[in-house]
Write an enzyme that holds these catalytic residues in place. Structure first.
Site, PDB file in Angstrom:
ATOM      1  N   HIS A 367       0.387   1.304   6.326  1.00  0.00           N
ATOM      2  CA  HIS A 367      -1.005   0.928   6.536  1.00  0.00           C
ATOM      3  C   HIS A 367      -1.940   1.624   5.564  1.00  0.00           C
ATOM      4  O   HIS A 367      -2.907   1.056   5.079  1.00  0.00           O
ATOM      5  CB  HIS A 367      -1.399   1.222   7.976  1.00  0.00           C
ATOM      6  CG  HIS A 367      -0.447   0.623   8.944  1.00  0.00           C
ATOM      7  ND1 HIS A 367      -0.423   0.939  10.268  1.00  0.00           N
ATOM      8  CD2 HIS A 367       0.527  -0.283   8.747  1.00  0.00           C
ATOM      9  CE1 HIS A 367       0.540   0.254  10.851  1.00  0.00           C
ATOM     10  NE2 HIS A 367       1.123  -0.489   9.948  1.00  0.00           N
ATOM     11  N   CYS A 680       1.183 -17.112  -4.813  1.00  0.00           N
ATOM     12  CA  CYS A 680       0.401 -15.980  -4.318  1.00  0.00           C
ATOM     13  C   CYS A 680       1.192 -14.677  -4.231  1.00  0.00           C
ATOM     14  O   CYS A 680       0.730 -13.728  -3.617  1.00  0.00           O
ATOM     15  CB  CYS A 680      -0.220 -16.295  -2.962  1.00  0.00           C
ATOM     16  SG  CYS A 680       1.009 -16.509  -1.672  1.00  0.00           S
TER      17      CYS A 680
HETATM   18  C1  PEP Z   1       5.171 -12.963  -0.670  1.00  0.00           C
HETATM   19  O1  PEP Z   1       6.198 -12.797  -0.021  1.00  0.00           O
HETATM   20  O2  PEP Z   1       5.157 -13.206  -1.900  1.00  0.00           O
HETATM   21  C2  PEP Z   1       3.852 -12.844  -0.024  1.00  0.00           C
HETATM   22  C3  PEP Z   1       2.746 -13.124  -0.657  1.00  0.00           C
HETATM   23  O3  PEP Z   1       3.858 -12.405   1.255  1.00  0.00           O
HETATM   24  P1  PEP Z   1       3.972 -10.850   1.660  1.00  0.00           P
HETATM   25  O4  PEP Z   1       4.030 -10.041   0.399  1.00  0.00           O
HETATM   26  O5  PEP Z   1       2.791 -10.551   2.485  1.00  0.00           O
HETATM   27  O6  PEP Z   1       5.273 -10.856   2.401  1.00  0.00           O
END
Ligand code: PEP
Ligand code: MG
Length: 756
Positions: A367, A680
């Protein structure tokens, strides 16, 4: 009361005087060994200093041959002294020469001594030396004597430590507080950037000047009162949090409370005060033991317990220190150093301005790491031995571009970083100039550059970085940084704030992505062998419909009659998407019925995080508005390389023919079915990777704020059509290092690939 307590007290008093003396450190040590030998009626008292390679050098002795001082050096695995240093535990032996670990060094003249008592000299968690007493006769040292020697070793730790440091440098008094370079340590980058400043330790530090109590009766009362206050505060915590936590965490808290009430802990603390230590020093002594045990413990359960014990020691030190004991963050020149840190604590510190954050904790999803990213504080975590190596006030350089921390850097390192910082500022200035300009390639393709966010703090970056919107809002962060489950209204409030701050720019809300490494204590998840492959994300959400619905309701309510974009994480098969979307549509219908309001435009997407989904996109045609590649998870599943295991997490790269062919296939299917393409994951932060995605038809890229400038600069320089043709040719016939060839291609297009 132990039989020799008065003797210990006398010894402590004398030690206090030695500590206050002006003489040089070595003569003080000679004085100390004489004092200990005479008070403990020992024939020998010696101090060994642990050197950087682990060897133990005899640096002072009373009773062994003086010529051996600074000559006798035992390796880390040699002799009883090495044994004490390795185990970080005291040992007491009646007849040392008969012990299997005994190592005879003729130059010391050790022959006539039989009884041996050795204790580690512990400092900020590590063994810095060993203190030994020996007697001619075979005898057993009493527990009280072992205790006394341990207490003395703590005081000694401070004197011994000064021996490892050279005098304060004259040249750069504003920079290096003291000593030779402290070397460098490696860790994982939590938030990219460079930071310079002085170390402020999160865990309370007891200054050597506060080791001794002026009045023991008063000190004992202060300690008792501190214990009462500590226990009361923990009881209060139980009352507030216990009711809402559920059974499992409650058990953990209860165990913690039991530790706080443990009479043997309290007795040990009082014993320290009776021997002449201040209350703080007594807690510190016990804390050093707990830390040393923690370092040696392998069993996870035991490690947790030692963590708890150390936590308690720290809490008690804070209670005893009051306001005065709080870490002093000085303006904008402090780098916070912590073993573990809660998100709220970091937020509190950051108000005073922080230049960097260093943590021993390893999870990038911790966190505190999340908050550091939201605040843009250069941060490195997972640094082993951090708190052992860094001292309060040390000058440190946080290189969160490489994942390195430099402790008390020498002039060459310092100067190199000053130049890097200057270069960085120059680059930032160049990126700032691009802020108002579109990410348009030379041949006219517009790419949306979006921001990855998770707290409303992140939204400050929208304008600063010139992002086109939020391409990934990680809604689970709100859950991760709060002690209890956010209620419907809390969620609505956050989403409304986010939409307001985005001021009309699109925001993609990713629904709850819990589980895996994002563990919520309040949800009482079972332990899993492979959490990344387990009951997480959409799987978990669909099995907790109440929780999931509440979030969807909050999103619909927050959007009111404006546009709403929602995407579902870690969908593996179309059925999961259909189920999630059906719930969302029910909430939209419910809102329309109940309030007459519904989103003006609803856009629903799916994250591509498991390779399987890529082969089903045609089945989702007409149902899904967009696809967003979550490169972090996709990479780990595509290459079977755990993103949390440093030795493999960076081994594979998306600039790879297999990965790019897969992404090309997905892009073609989606385009054929009118599904918009976006990305993303963190991978797009690298300009060459961003170019590859753009070349394959992914026209919206979401990333951390710091990556937007470099990626925009690269996109504006490239003729995307030509780059695509070159890339496809390489993908068609890869030979040799594909990555290097792609980097060379990018360089041909004028892209700076030096850091890639
Ligand atoms: C990913 O897995 O690329 C993603 C954006 O999700 P997180 O990093 O939050 O798992
Ligand atoms: Mg993911």
């Amino acid at each position: 009361m132990p039989y020799n307590m008065p003797a210990t007290r006398v010894l402590m008093n004398n030690l206090r005087q030695v500590m206050a003396e002006d003489g040089d450190t070595r003569s003080r040590l000679d004085h100390v060994v004489r004092l200990i030998a005479s008070t403990m009626v020992a024939d020998v008292c010696s101090i060994y200093l642990r050197e950087p390679d682990g060897a133990l050098l005899l640096i002072a002795t009373e009773g062994l041959k003086p010529e051996a001082v600074n000559k006798t050096r035992l390796t880390a695995f040699e002799g009883l002294v090495g044994f004490v240093a390795r185990t970080a535990e005291p040992i007491s032996i009646e007849d040392a020469p008969r012990h299997p670990a005994f190592s005879y060094r003729p130059e010391t003249g050790e022959d006539p001594f039989h009884a041996f008592l050795g204790v580690p000299i512990l400092r900020t968690g590590g063994v810095t030396g060993v203190l030994v007493v020996q007697n001619r006769t075979e005898r057993t040292y009493r527990e009280e004597e072992v205790d006394t020697l341990q207490t003395i070793s703590m005081v000694l730790a401070e004197i011994v430590h000064t021996l490892t440091l050279s005098p304060a440098p004259q040249a750069a008094p504003d920079r290096r507080m003291r000593g030779p370079g402290g070397g460098s340590l490696k860790g994982r980058i939590f938030c990219e950037g460079l930071g310079f400043g002085r170390a402020v330790l999160h865990d309370p530090v007891v200054p050597a000047a506060k080791f001794f109590a002026a009045d023991q009766v008063e000190e004992a009362e202060r300690l008792s009162q501190g214990l009462v206050d500590l226990r009361t505060s923990i009881d209060r915590m139980m009352l507030i949090d216990g009711a809402v936590l559920g059974e499992d965490p409650r058990d953990v808290m209860e165990a913690y409370r039991l530790l706080a009430y443990d009479s043997s802990w309290a007795e040990k603390l009082h014993e320290g005060v009776r021997s002449g230590l201040s209350a703080e020093a007594s807690v510190d002594r016990v804390r050093r033991e707990h830390r040393a045990k923690l370092q040696n413990a392998r069993d996870p359960y035991l490690r947790e317990r030692f963590h708890d014990l150390e936590d308690l020691d720290n809490r008690l030190l804070r209670v005893l220190g009051g306001e005065e004991g709080k870490p002093q963050i000085t303006g904008d020149r402090s780098v916070l150093v912590a073993r573990r840190l809660g998100p709220a604590e970091l937020l509190e510190y950051s108000k005073a301005g922080l230049k960097g954050l260093l943590m021993e904790e390893a999870a990038a999803s911790s966190h505190a790491a999340i908050v550091a990213r939201a605040l843009g504080i250069p941060a490195i975590g997972g640094i082993e031995g951090l708190t052992t190596r860094i001292e309060q006030g040390d000058y440190v350089i946080v290189d969160a571009e490489e994942g390195t921390v430099h402790i008390r850097p020498d002039d060459a390192v310092y100067d190199a970083y000053q130049s890097r910082e200057a270069l960085r500022s120059e680059r930032q200035a160049a990126y700032a100039k691009l802020k108002g300009l579109p990410a348009r390639t030379l041949d006219g393709t517009d790419i949306s550059l979006m921001l990855n966010a998770g707290l409303d703090l992140d939204l400050d970056m929208l304008d600063q970085a010139g992002a086109d919107g939020v391409g990934l809002f990680r809604t689970e962060f709100q859950f991760l940084v709060s002690e209890t489950l956010p209620r419907l209204n809390d969620q609505i409030t956050l989403y409304q704030r986010v939409l307001k701050r985005a001021a009309g720019r699109p925001v993609v809300f990713r629904t709850l992505d819990l589980g895996g490494d994002k563990v919520l204590p309040a949800l009482n998840l079972q332990r899993e062998e492979n959490p990344a492959l387990g009951w997480r994300s959409i799987r978990f959400a669909l099995d907790h419909k109440g929780l999931f619905r509440r979030q969807l309701r909050a999103l619909v309510r927050a959007a009111a009659d404006g546009p709403l974009t929602v995407m579902f994480p870690m969908v593996t098969v179309p059925a999961e998407y259909h189920a999630a979307k059906a719930l969302l549509m029910e909430e939209v219908a419910w809102s329309a019925r109940k309030t007459g309001v519904q989103p003006s435009q609803l856009s629903v997407g799916v994250m591509l995080e498991t390779p399987a989904l890529g082969f089903s996109m045609q089945d989702l045609g007409g149902e899904v508005d967009f696809l967003s590649v979550g490169t972090n998870d996709l990479l780990q599943f595509f290459f079977a390389a755990d993103r949390m295991t440093p030795s493999v997490s960076e081994r594979y790269d998306l600039v790879d023919p297999a990965a790019l062919r897969y992404l090309k296939m997905v892009a073609e299917v989606c385009t054929a079915h009118n599904i918009r393409l976006s990305v993303c994951g963190e991978a797009t932060a690298s300009p060459p990777v961003a170019l590859c995605f753009a070349a394959l038809g992914y026209t919206s890229l979401s990333m951390a704020a710091s990556a937007i400038g470099p990626v925009k600069q690269a996109l504006r320089k490239v003729d995307l059509g030509a780059f695509r043709a070159g890339l496809l040719a390489l993908m068609d016939k890869p030979n040799g290092s594909f990555r290097n060839q792609v980097l060379a291609l990018a360089a041909e297009h004028g892209i700076d690939t030096a850091d890639s």
